[in-house]
Design an enzyme around this catalytic site. Structure first.
Site, short mmCIF file in Angstrom:
data_model
loop_
_atom_site.label_atom_id
_atom_site.label_comp_id
_atom_site.label_asym_id
_atom_site.label_seq_id
_atom_site.Cartn_x
_atom_site.Cartn_y
_atom_site.Cartn_z
N TYR A 135 27.24 -19.10 -2.76
CA TYR A 135 26.09 -19.97 -3.04
C TYR A 135 26.48 -21.45 -3.12
CZ TYR A 135 23.61 -15.68 -3.88
OH TYR A 135 23.05 -14.44 -3.74
N ASP A 215 30.08 -2.01 -5.67
CA ASP A 215 29.22 -1.00 -5.05
C ASP A 215 29.07 0.21 -5.95
OD1 ASP A 215 31.90 -1.23 -4.30
OD2 ASP A 215 31.74 0.15 -2.64
N ASP A 239 23.47 -11.50 -8.24
CA ASP A 239 22.12 -11.72 -7.70
C ASP A 239 21.49 -10.37 -7.37
OD1 ASP A 239 19.93 -12.96 -6.70
OD2 ASP A 239 20.89 -13.82 -4.94
#
Ligand code: NAD
Length: 487
Positions: A135, A215, A239
């Site tokens: 980001y 994950d 996020d």
């Protein structure tokens, strides 16, 4: 953090209603807080679509930045970036301007909000690094058809977010900390967060640390979300899993958040401006209201925070006058009726036991440029990234010829991270973007400026290159990753 307000003191807070339903949910929140006796003086400020349309490319005018600079605490509604007016999000600009590095997202089962996970006792907090990682927004087209985004992570960036997560755990009496990264694949960037976590964890004796690959973290959040207490993670991971986690307990209409930094704190609902329902007395103000509860705790007004939170819980538990997103089918009420009901419930206690909160205290970070010094740094080689439509062996022959007589020899070529020369027997699809790894033929002390310049000059005579990376060793340890298949 700002100091706890003495009981009678009033606190100035910047209020940015923002766009769409922001107007209604901000008005609703202010009305409920006033009825609860919150000693807040609001300073209204603008940001969002109308500001972009006036030609202010950041979406937040200077007066808004000045207001937050002065109050150091803001409550913010959703902001839109209208198409055709600026490329950047005003939210990201505010986060970066005030270096709001910590995004805190509590995820808790709420009474009366029925979900497939009801009854599991979900009560966790996700602490997401908010300013680094992908980001940072540093992106390039490397060739007309190959794009690159730089993933920048720093040691102080990791340490700050981890310390914030631990401080939060202590302030809320939490006992487990799961750091979630993709360190198994991105050993240098994501691995940095894992390494800093492992270094710091022993300092916090009352909190049990664990590391979980991101994950698997997503999987575990769906399989057994009640196992988590605090999850701390990097920007992109956070996020995604924070929206996933919001979905477990009832969705966007009830999900609060805060953005914390040394200079300011900004509290906001997770949802957007919901233009389809804006101005229709349909929006659920609970998410912004719960964000305001977090704000009240931040300014030290724990009693009013508790009063408002319990009134929300009672309202949800009794299920009267809920907005359409959470009401039983056919029983939707308007925003205004919900607000009146919450106000009517102020002073009542719900069956939901509240945790005990205390002030969140963070170490201050210096405003000076941070630097990590090492005892030794050594140049090992150079990666030159070249655009070429040639086959690897042909390209390698050309590059070896270019490097002849220089201090560097060609070691390998990779294509999107996989070695394609020397041939490994793999079946890689290739694009016109090659990492060409040159290593020093002989090591000697020095910065190799002229030798690097000579290699680049010779390579550019025949080949189109777009970026160069030094291969270095810091204190004897390689500071670069190997390609897949490279030895
Ligand atoms: P959204 O959150 O606005 O809406 C998604 C869905 O959830 C819609 O069906 C909406 O009606 C519903 N919803 C959201 N909040 C609700 C509430 N409080 N009460 C009842 N229903 C609610 O997401 P989107 O449609 O993707 O985005 C709309 C705009 O908001 C876009 O311009 C986007 O950029 C912006 N946005 C801003 C922020 C922010 O400022 N933090 C966050 C997300 C999106």
């Amino acid at each position: 953090m700002i100091d706890a307000a003495p009981t009678q003191a009033r606190t100035k807070v910047t209020a940015i209603a923002g766009d769409g339903i922001g107007i209604e949910v901000m008005a609703a929140t202010k009305t409920i807080l006033a009825a609860a006796g919150a000693r807040i003086d609001w300073e209204d400020a603008e940001a969002g679509a109308e500001v972009f349309k006036r030609g202010i490319g950041s979406g937040a005018p200077q007066e808004t930045l000045d207001s937050i600079d002065a109050t150091r605490v803001a409550l913010k509604g959703p902001l839109e970036t209208p198409i055709g007016y600026g490329e950047k999000s005003a939210n990201v600009i505010l986060r970066k301007y005030f270096e709001l590095y910590g995004n805190i997202r509590p995820v808790r089962e709420l009474p009366g909000v029925k979900t497939p996970f009801s009854g599991r006792g979900i009560d966790l907090v996700i602490v997401r690094e908010n300013v680094e990682d992908l980001y940072a927004g540093i992106e390039y087209l490397q060739t007309p058809g190959v794009a690159q985004c730089l993933k920048l992570m720093s040691e102080p960036g990791c340490e700050r977010i981890l310390r914030l997560a631990y401080a939060l755990a202590q302030a809320e009496g939490r006992t487990k900390m799961a750091c979630s990264t993709k360190a198994n694949i991105m050993k240098t960037t994501e691995g940095m967060m894992k390494r800093v976590f492992e270094r710091m964890a022993p300092e916090y004796k009352t909190i049990t640390p664990s590391h979980v690959i991101i994950d698997n973290c997503a999987h575990q959040l769906v399989i057994a979300p009640e196992q988590f207490d605090v999850i701390v993670t990097s920007n992109m991971n956070g996020d995604i899993i924070s929206d996933l986690a919001a979905g477990l307990v009832g969705g966007l209409g009830i999900a609060p958040s805060s953005n914390i930094g040394d200079h300011a704190a900004m509290f906001e609902a997770v949802h957007g401006s919901a233009p389809q329902i804006a101005g229709k007395n349909m929006a659920n103000p609970t998410a912004l209201l719960l964000s305001a509860v977090m704000l009240l705790r931040h300014i030290g007004d724990f009693a009013t925070a508790e009063k408002v939170e319990q009134a929300i819980f009672v309202t949800l538990e009794e299920g009267r006058n809920l907005t359409g997103d959470i009401a039983p089918k056919g029983h939707a009420a308007g925003t205004n009726a919900y607000v009146d009901t919450v106000i009517g419930n102020l002073g009542r206690a719900s069956s939901q036991v509240s945790r005990s909160y205390s002030n969140l205290t963070l170490p201050k970070w210096t405003d000076r440029t941070w630097h990590h010094s090492v005892d030794s740094r050594e140049l090992v080689g150079l990666d030159i990234f070249v655009e070429s439509e040639r086959e690897p062996a042909t390209l390698a022959a050309g590059l070896e010829a270019a490097a002849e007589g220089t201090a560097f020899g060609l070691k390998m070529l990779s294509n999107r991270g996989t070695q394609v020369w020397p041939d490994t027997g793999g079946h890689s699809f290739k694009v016109d973007h090659f990492q060409c790894r040159f290593v020093l033929r002989q090591h000697k002390p020095g910065n190799y400026g002229p030798e690097i310049a000579e290699l680049v000059r010779k390579v550019s005579a025949e080949h189109r290159w777009m970026h160069i990376e030094k291969l270095q060793r810091f204190d004897g340890v390689d500071a670069f990753a190997k390609a897949q298949g490279e030895n």
